[in-house]
Write an enzyme that holds these catalytic residues in place. Sequence first.
Site, short mmCIF file in Angstrom:
data_model
loop_
_atom_site.label_atom_id
_atom_site.label_comp_id
_atom_site.label_asym_id
_atom_site.label_seq_id
_atom_site.Cartn_x
_atom_site.Cartn_y
_atom_site.Cartn_z
NE ARG A 31 -14.48 11.81 12.62
CZ ARG A 31 -15.48 12.68 12.58
NH1 ARG A 31 -16.19 12.95 13.66
NH2 ARG A 31 -15.78 13.30 11.47
NE ARG A 35 -12.69 13.69 17.40
CZ ARG A 35 -13.48 14.51 16.80
NH1 ARG A 35 -13.10 15.74 16.60
NH2 ARG A 35 -14.66 14.13 16.38
NE ARG A 44 -5.14 16.77 19.79
CZ ARG A 44 -6.32 17.36 19.88
NH1 ARG A 44 -7.27 17.10 19.01
NH2 ARG A 44 -6.57 18.19 20.86
CG ASP A 80 -8.50 13.57 6.97
OD1 ASP A 80 -8.88 14.20 5.97
OD2 ASP A 80 -9.03 13.72 8.09
CE1 TYR A 157 -14.59 19.21 4.77
CE2 TYR A 157 -15.13 17.15 3.68
CZ TYR A 157 -15.17 17.95 4.79
OH TYR A 157 -15.78 17.51 5.94
#
Length: 351
Positions: A31, A35, A44, A80, A157
């Site tokens: 990652r 962020r 973003r 993703d 998921y």
Amino acid sequence: MNNCEGYDMNDLLLRTLRGEATSRPPVWMMRQAGRYLPEYMVLREKYGFFERCQTPELACEITLQPVDIIGVDAAILFSDILVVPQAMGLEVQLIESKGPVLPEPIKTRSDLQRVRVPDVHETLQYVFDAIQLIKKELNGRAPLIGFAGAPWTLLCYMVQGKGSKTFDEAKAFCYIQPDLAHELLQMITDTTIAYLKAQVKAGADTIQLFDSWAGLLSPEDFSNISLPYIKQIVAALKDEVPVIIFAKGAWYALEDMAATGAHGLGIDWCIKPELARKAAGNNITLQGNFDPAKLLSPIPVLKKEVSKMLNAFGNGRYIANLGHGILPNVPVDHARAFVDTVKEWGIAIAK
């Protein structure tokens, strides 16, 4: 095709995965494109998540940020794992600060009729366009890691319909409707193999398979529900590029995963380096296993802890990394200190 030919690239990661001698361990962070970086937060604010993933120029810019800003030895594609269920026909929403939502999850055989094994060039071409652009912009500064989610993690998921700490509905689906579960797992596997092969053709230098929820399965269930599909994916790719498996929490299966023919195994912080090496053997590269929360420590403490980790793993067949993704509240100078400590350690052992 081998993408390391034709130019002088920083190929520390690739050489380490192939078991060649290197001056120091390569370093990157899961990652790392995201962020915790102010530069990412600017994008973003302007663009939605899937807009960032599906616009090759944006995916390229975000992928390159950690290479430029903190000096990692590898870029990992900004994307993703849930683009695969999306390509297979399920709606996927990614809600900031809430996580993924799949409004119409798979519960029954009739639900499975809505899912298909797609032509990846029709549904995921934006990923391959991004990879080509990234490779051009990287220009040999670092290899590019492509990736996908492992079939068990994607099933979680697709059946649960949202994130979960236990994925009990997904597990129950496998126990109550095993034939249906294995049918879905095979469809995910077939899609993933085509997807990853196309990533390699577009220019990915190595592939990482993320089985983020492997640790929710017992050793027996992992052997039945996850490992057979990981094996298929590794077998399809390992002769084209080095393959890394990261099955978080599945320390009990290191020996079995090493036997797949993968080149690298990612491990989390819940296993000691010497135990991981003993289980995996000497013919595979280990990657990890710094606790991401430790990046919040004062920098002198952080550097000491990173050095301790490096000493425990040593400089053969080892990639310095975190045991999971970097946290959003990690200061950039702490992330840079992690990377710099690995580089400094390499200089120290060379003397």
